[in-house]
Scaffold this motif. Structure first.
Motif, short mmCIF file in Angstrom:
data_model
loop_
_atom_site.label_atom_id
_atom_site.label_comp_id
_atom_site.label_asym_id
_atom_site.label_seq_id
_atom_site.Cartn_x
_atom_site.Cartn_y
_atom_site.Cartn_z
N CYS A 1 12.83 21.61 9.46
CA CYS A 1 13.25 21.66 8.06
C CYS A 1 13.41 23.11 7.58
O CYS A 1 14.37 23.42 6.49
CB CYS A 1 12.11 21.09 7.13
SG CYS A 1 11.81 19.37 7.45
N PRO B 1 25.16 18.45 -1.96
CA PRO B 1 24.72 17.23 -2.43
C PRO B 1 25.98 16.30 -1.94
O PRO B 1 25.57 15.06 -2.01
CB PRO B 1 25.17 17.38 -3.98
CG PRO B 1 25.87 18.81 -4.19
CD PRO B 1 25.28 19.59 -2.85
N LYS C 1 10.20 18.62 1.01
CA LYS C 1 11.24 18.44 0.08
C LYS C 1 11.53 19.85 -0.63
O LYS C 1 12.44 20.20 -1.32
CB LYS C 1 10.91 17.44 -1.33
CG LYS C 1 10.89 16.04 -0.93
CD LYS C 1 10.46 15.36 -1.84
CE LYS C 1 10.44 13.90 -1.53
NZ LYS C 1 10.18 12.77 -2.34
N THR D 1 17.45 11.73 2.71
CA THR D 1 18.30 10.62 2.33
C THR D 1 17.59 9.51 2.06
O THR D 1 16.32 9.65 2.03
CB THR D 1 18.97 10.45 3.51
OG1 THR D 1 18.09 10.01 4.78
CG2 THR D 1 20.00 11.65 3.98
N LYS E 1 19.99 21.39 0.60
CA LYS E 1 19.97 21.15 -0.80
C LYS E 1 21.40 21.63 -1.42
O LYS E 1 21.77 21.18 -2.57
CB LYS E 1 18.90 22.12 -1.42
CG LYS E 1 17.43 21.25 -1.26
CD LYS E 1 16.29 22.13 -1.76
CE LYS E 1 14.92 21.40 -1.81
NZ LYS E 1 15.03 20.20 -2.77
N LEU F 1 24.87 14.72 1.19
CA LEU F 1 23.67 13.81 1.13
C LEU F 1 24.21 12.45 0.51
O LEU F 1 23.80 11.33 0.98
CB LEU F 1 22.87 14.37 -0.19
CG LEU F 1 21.39 13.53 -0.38
CD1 LEU F 1 20.61 13.20 0.58
CD2 LEU F 1 20.88 14.01 -1.77
N GLY G 1 16.94 14.75 6.42
CA GLY G 1 16.80 15.92 5.53
C GLY G 1 18.19 16.86 5.52
O GLY G 1 18.64 17.37 6.35
N ASP H 1 16.64 17.95 0.83
CA ASP H 1 16.65 16.87 0.18
C ASP H 1 16.77 15.76 1.03
O ASP H 1 17.66 15.54 2.00
CB ASP H 1 17.97 16.64 -0.60
CG ASP H 1 17.97 17.81 -1.80
OD1 ASP H 1 16.83 17.86 -2.47
OD2 ASP H 1 18.98 18.14 -2.26
#
Length: 288
Positions: A153, A57, A175, A181, A54, A60, A51, A179
């Motif tokens: 989280c 990016p 979520k 993977t 957010k 990610l 996780g 975000d």
């Protein structure tokens, strides 16, 4: 599970103190000590992923590329072999948080062998070795932040950590904070019972296990790790289509405490992820 580390759970040393809290009977004394056994039937099908914050990016994308790379070049299989085969687990050292350095801060609950656990000051586990390799790939210093699973989280959502690497099942409500993977590991839940319990011995699939679970009432106590799929499975979860069961679900900080309580005779069953189930029962059975 072919092997287990010396820690098998450093927690075991702590939770063994719980043995004095249960009633002393055949389950805890004498030659007929009861051990634990895992019913080898997958009750769920789920996927683990990492996780990511957010607001990152790029991280990610980098992590997804890294997952694809280690799966393609055999690194992932080699790491898994350290815990499921004849390889040797590799210790992972965490640096101290330092805002002046370029660090990758990873949120974990290090009570989930073989994915993350501690032995002394070092971290071990599939996720921890992946974390070390990812930090090296990104040319960052690795910092591991150990916390309760339910906070993992949330810590990402609050931007306290960069990425959660903690045997984390992809779930819609998570979520909100992270975000996910691409998935990297297929997991499932299994039920652990006392070795003398034959209730599920004739079961051949999840449906037959659930048929028995549906006959239980609130007098039956099932242990789970707080905030995990095992809890959602037992209590019910509309998102996953889990109806739940009319049992008393008892939550624990980790699966080791739950299985120890089972051996002490305080609960009847435990539902946790299959790989930790194997590690925990092997470690605790050796102590009986």
């Amino acid at each position: 599970m072919k092997k287990i580390t010396v820690l098998g759970l450093s927690l075991v040393l702590a939770v063994s103190a719980l043995a004095g809290c249960g009633t002393k009977d055949a389950a805890t004394s004498g030659k007929n000590k009861v051990t634990a056994k895992v019913i080898d039937i997958e009750l769920t099908q789920e996927e683990y992923a990492f996780g990511v914050d957010k607001d990152q990016p790029e991280l990610l994308a980098q992590t997804n590329a890294f997952i694809a790379e280690i799966k393609a070049d055999g690194t992932f299989d080699k790491i898994c072999n350290n815990y499921f085969g004849d390889g040797t687990p590799v210790p992972v050292v965490s640096a101290q948080p330092d805002a002046s350095k370029d660090q990758l801060v990873v949120a974990v609950n290090a009570s989930f062998e073989p994915f993350e656990y501690m032995q002394g000051e070092n971290y071990y586990g599939i996720d921890m070795e992946i974390a070390a390799a990812l930090a090296k790939k990104l040319n960052k210093e690795l910092v591991i932040s150990n916390m309760e699973f339910e906070a993992v989280c949330l810590s990402i959502g609050q931007h306290k950590c960069d990425i959660a690497m903690s045997g984390l099942t992809i779930k819609e409500d998570r979520k909100e904070h992270v975000d996910f993977t691409d998935p990297y590991y297929n997991a499932s839940q299994k039920i652990i019972v006392p070795s003398t319990d034959t209730t599920f011995d004739a079961c051949t699939d999840a449906a037959s296990v659930e048929a028995i679970l549906n006959t239980f009432d609130a007098n039956v106590k099932i242990g789970v790790q707080n905030g995990t799929t095992g809890q959602f499975y037992c209590e019910g979860d509309e998102e996953w289509g889990f109806d739940g069961f009319v049992v008393t679900t008892t939550g624990y900080k980790n699966g080791s405490l739950a299985v120890q309580d089972l051996l002490n005779g305080n609960i009847q069953y435990v539902v946790i992820d299959s790989a930790p189930a194997a590690c925990i029962t092997e470690a605790l059975n050796k102590m009986q």
